[in-house]
Design an enzyme around this catalytic site. Structure first.
Site, PDB file in Angstrom:
ATOM      1  N   ASN A 159      33.413  -2.444  42.981  1.00 44.40           N
ATOM      2  CA  ASN A 159      32.462  -3.272  42.225  1.00 44.40           C
ATOM      3  C   ASN A 159      31.021  -3.217  42.758  1.00 44.40           C
ATOM      4  OD1 ASN A 159      33.404  -4.691  44.443  1.00 44.40           O
ATOM      5  ND2 ASN A 159      33.189  -6.676  43.462  1.00 44.40           N
ATOM      6  N   GLU A 256      37.864  -9.291  53.348  1.00 44.76           N
ATOM      7  CA  GLU A 256      37.049  -9.953  52.318  1.00 44.76           C
ATOM      8  C   GLU A 256      37.822  -9.806  51.018  1.00 44.76           C
ATOM      9  OE1 GLU A 256      34.388 -11.656  52.629  1.00 44.76           O
ATOM     10  OE2 GLU A 256      33.581 -11.065  54.572  1.00 44.76           O
ATOM     11  N   CYS A 290      33.565 -10.802  43.503  1.00 45.58           N
ATOM     12  CA  CYS A 290      34.456 -11.750  44.184  1.00 45.58           C
ATOM     13  C   CYS A 290      33.834 -13.123  44.242  1.00 45.58           C
ATOM     14  CB  CYS A 290      34.752 -11.256  45.587  1.00 45.58           C
ATOM     15  SG  CYS A 290      33.238 -10.968  46.510  1.00 45.58           S
ATOM     16  N   GLU A 467      31.149 -11.180  56.952  1.00 48.13           N
ATOM     17  CA  GLU A 467      30.218 -10.051  56.938  1.00 48.13           C
ATOM     18  C   GLU A 467      28.800 -10.617  56.947  1.00 48.13           C
ATOM     19  OE1 GLU A 467      32.036  -7.452  53.644  1.00 48.13           O
ATOM     20  OE2 GLU A 467      32.095  -6.242  55.471  1.00 48.13           O
TER      21      GLU A 467
HETATM   22  P1  NAD Z   1      41.999  -3.206  45.504  1.00 53.12           P
HETATM   23  O1  NAD Z   1      42.548  -4.140  46.520  1.00 53.12           O
HETATM   24  O2  NAD Z   1      42.903  -2.652  44.489  1.00 53.12           O
HETATM   25  O3  NAD Z   1      41.316  -1.953  46.215  1.00 53.12           O
HETATM   26  C1  NAD Z   1      40.348  -2.098  47.235  1.00 53.12           C
HETATM   27  C2  NAD Z   1      40.351  -0.855  48.082  1.00 53.12           C
HETATM   28  O4  NAD Z   1      41.609  -0.741  48.746  1.00 53.12           O
HETATM   29  C3  NAD Z   1      40.159   0.459  47.331  1.00 53.12           C
HETATM   30  O5  NAD Z   1      39.347   1.317  48.118  1.00 53.12           O
HETATM   31  C4  NAD Z   1      41.575   0.994  47.225  1.00 53.12           C
HETATM   32  O6  NAD Z   1      41.622   2.405  47.094  1.00 53.12           O
HETATM   33  C5  NAD Z   1      42.182   0.549  48.538  1.00 53.12           C
HETATM   34  N1  NAD Z   1      43.631   0.401  48.544  1.00 53.12           N
HETATM   35  C6  NAD Z   1      44.442   0.204  47.480  1.00 53.12           C
HETATM   36  N2  NAD Z   1      45.723   0.074  47.902  1.00 53.12           N
HETATM   37  C7  NAD Z   1      45.715   0.199  49.250  1.00 53.12           C
HETATM   38  C8  NAD Z   1      46.724   0.128  50.255  1.00 53.12           C
HETATM   39  N3  NAD Z   1      47.978  -0.081  49.953  1.00 53.12           N
HETATM   40  N4  NAD Z   1      46.349   0.260  51.557  1.00 53.12           N
HETATM   41  C9  NAD Z   1      45.047   0.435  51.882  1.00 53.12           C
HETATM   42  N5  NAD Z   1      44.059   0.534  50.968  1.00 53.12           N
HETATM   43  C10 NAD Z   1      44.378   0.400  49.665  1.00 53.12           C
HETATM   44  O7  NAD Z   1      40.780  -4.004  44.865  1.00 53.12           O
HETATM   45  P2  NAD Z   1      39.866  -3.567  43.640  1.00 53.12           P
HETATM   46  O8  NAD Z   1      40.627  -3.811  42.393  1.00 53.12           O
HETATM   47  O9  NAD Z   1      39.298  -2.225  43.895  1.00 53.12           O
HETATM   48  O10 NAD Z   1      38.678  -4.632  43.790  1.00 53.12           O
HETATM   49  C11 NAD Z   1      38.734  -5.901  43.245  1.00 53.12           C
HETATM   50  C12 NAD Z   1      39.135  -6.930  44.277  1.00 53.12           C
HETATM   51  O11 NAD Z   1      38.250  -6.890  45.400  1.00 53.12           O
HETATM   52  C13 NAD Z   1      39.027  -8.350  43.744  1.00 53.12           C
HETATM   53  O12 NAD Z   1      40.153  -9.111  44.126  1.00 53.12           O
HETATM   54  C14 NAD Z   1      37.779  -8.891  44.423  1.00 53.12           C
HETATM   55  O13 NAD Z   1      37.734 -10.283  44.539  1.00 53.12           O
HETATM   56  C15 NAD Z   1      37.832  -8.217  45.733  1.00 53.12           C
HETATM   57  N6  NAD Z   1      36.502  -8.218  46.365  1.00 53.12           N
HETATM   58  C16 NAD Z   1      36.246  -9.080  47.387  1.00 53.12           C
HETATM   59  C17 NAD Z   1      34.982  -9.114  47.971  1.00 53.12           C
HETATM   60  C18 NAD Z   1      34.670 -10.070  49.092  1.00 53.12           C
HETATM   61  O14 NAD Z   1      33.681  -9.840  49.778  1.00 53.12           O
HETATM   62  N7  NAD Z   1      35.440 -11.123  49.319  1.00 53.12           N
HETATM   63  C19 NAD Z   1      33.987  -8.263  47.517  1.00 53.12           C
HETATM   64  C20 NAD Z   1      34.264  -7.407  46.471  1.00 53.12           C
HETATM   65  C21 NAD Z   1      35.538  -7.389  45.901  1.00 53.12           C
END
Ligand code: NAD
Length: 487
Positions: A159, A256, A290, A467
């Protein structure tokens, strides 16, 4: 300009390991433009071999080079050059974020400037963070040293690809760590361009490694015992898996994760300002944030005025060409994600939510979804709890201050929130009452303007650690206690 506006030429498109991009052997994964649904670029994803090479390179750079031992100001000089390098290629970065990430270019440019600010901040931070002396009496001298944690893995979602990478890389480099960053497979281009900027800025080989790739690479990084810490941003479910995988080698973990953030609006608030902020927060980045405040908790007497102002401001958002500065609403990241958002809206309506505006998937190219406001959403409605990660906000009435706090806290998440009232005592009582890592009173900068100086992170299932600010350095530093017998 057209929605098929093209990417800058000669963008790197292969894994970056030990100071070099892997040769492009042809092929790779096709990235799709969210604006059109059509192919945008090809990227060679990393696999087990590149992960192994990156871990080895990062380990060597930490264990066998001067990098962790440099005076902080010397690493700071490199970080300043990275910030300058980002700004020198700001148009390229903004085009990449716009076209690959589905962001209107004006927002993408703010993110690029924000990324440069993060490197500048940490360039000057590390020589101001030092240990303590601990009084133990005349015969002992006790002091602490802050030392770099070691090799860190960093996983970011799609995102905010460049901003997310910068929030992680800048403090890690400032602290003297070496890093392996894995961007999301849908949006790897800006991190690869950042690798080029790092190399040109003089980051030594092996100190920064970028592995475009998916869950397979993420799992390798979470599990490998040669990595000392993993900083993950993404969904709560994947964060839990990362934590499990990291447990075997007792890796330090920073998470995060998701949010389902509330804005508490009292009837005495500046309703126009609260509504404008609700649009920026709920629909900025098409709601894929998020920290989006998607739950509007509104004192019942103010619901008609607030709903009208919120809907009117939301309906002014305009989609258009990605590189047109007048475009204010981009598409969602993928067709599948848009369908999931639409399903969540249907579920919410089936459970009794009333549509105030939006709610219908438009025809045509691209993964667009209109800003959608759901009214009369009670705590039993799935829209009250599910992080939709799209341009969908709900309005829930409350009667009393205590009820507002209870509703705000009725969530497994605890990332962000805001409170709106001209009664400053009440506003601050609510700010103290909510269990979130961040809360804003009568205003909140948009995500891209989040202050780099202030800690960012969540309570409860929104994560572990912080962070930004000096707090981010806690993750990237070990503390060594030295005690000296003076007798
Ligand atoms: P996701 O958890 O599907 O993926 C995040 C990252 O993790 C990607 O790079 C993905 O390739 C990797 N990944 C996927 N499966 C994995 C595994 N089993 N082991 C290790 N890595 C793996 O999330 P998304 O759909 O890409 O992003 C949306 C989510 O991110 C939402 O829940 C959002 O709230 C969260 N988010 C949080 C913050 C924060 O700062 N709190 C910021 C941005 C997004």
């Amino acid at each position: 300009m057209s929605r098929t506006a093209s990417l800058p030429r000669d963008l790197p498109s292969t894994p970056f390991v030990d100071g070099a991009f892997a040769p492009a052997a042809g092929g790779g994964e096709t990235l799709v433009s969210p604006w059109t649904g059509r192919p945008l670029a090809q990227v060679v994803m990393a696999g087990a071999a590149e992960s192994e090479a990156a871990i080895g390179a990062a380990r060597r750079a930490f264990d066998a080079t001067d990098w962790p031992h440099l005076p902080p100001a010397d690493r700071g000089a490199i970080l300043h050059r990275i910030a300058a390098g980002i700004l020198a290629r700001a148009d390229d970065f903004a085009a990449v974020e716009a076209l690959n990430g589905g962001k209107p270019v004006s927002g993408a440019m703010r993110e690029v400037e924000g990324a440069a600010r993060v490197f500048t901040y940490y360039a000057g931070a590390m020589d101001k963070v030092f240990g303590d002396t601990i009084p133990l009496g005349r015969d002992l001298l006790d002091f602490t040293l802050r030392e770099p944690l070691g090799v860190v893995a960093q996983i970011v979602p799609w995102n905010f690809p460049l901003l997310g990478a910068s929030w992680k890389l800048a403090p890690a480099l400032a602290a003297g760590c070496t890093a392996i960053l894995k961007p999301a497979p849908l949006t790897p281009l800006s991190a690869l361009l950042l690798a080029e900027v790092c190399r040109a800025a003089g980051v030594p080989n092996g100190v920064v490694n970028i592995l475009p790739g998916g869950a397979d690479v993420g799992r390798i990084l979470a599990e490998d015992p040669r990595i000392d810490g993993i900083s993950f941003t993404g969904s709560t479910a994947v964060g839990a898996e990362v934590m499990r995988l990291a447990a075997t080698s007792i890796k330090r973990v920073a998470l995060e994760l998701g949010g389902k953030n509330a804005a508490v609006v009292f009837a005495d608030a500046d309703i126009a300002k609260a509504a404008a902020s609700a649009v920026a927060s709920g629909f900025g980045n098409a709601g894929q944030s998020c920290s989006a405040r998607s739950r509007l908790l509104v004192e019942r007497a103010a619901i008609p005025a607030f709903s009208a102002a919120f809907a009117a401001a939301a309906e002014k958002l305009r989609t258009g060409e990605p590189l047109d500065p007048g475009t204010s609403l981009g598409p969602l990241i993928s067709a599948g994600h848009r369908e999931a958002v639409d399903r969540s809206v249907t579920l919410a309506r089936d459970a009794g939510a009333k549509l105030v505006t939006g709610g219908a998937m438009p025809a045509g190219d691209g993964f667009f979804y209109p800003p959608t406001i759901l009214g009369e959403v009670g705590p039993d409605n799935p829209a009250f709890r599910t992080e939709m990660f799209g341009p969908v906000c709900s309005i829930t009435p409350f009667e009393t201050e205590a009820e507002a706090i209870a509703l705000a806290n009725d969530s497994e998440y605890g990332l962000n929130g805001s409170v709106w009232s001209r009664d400053i005592g009440r506003a601050l009582r609510v700010a103290r009452g909510v269990r979130t890592g961040m809360v804003a009173v009568n205003g909140l900068p948009s995500a891209s303007k989040t202050s780099v100086f202030a800690p960012f992170g969540g309570y409860k299932r929104s994560g572990i650690g912080r962070e930004l600010g000096l707090s981010a350095l806690d993750f990237y530093c070990e503390i060594k206690n030295v005690v000296v017998d003076l007798t």
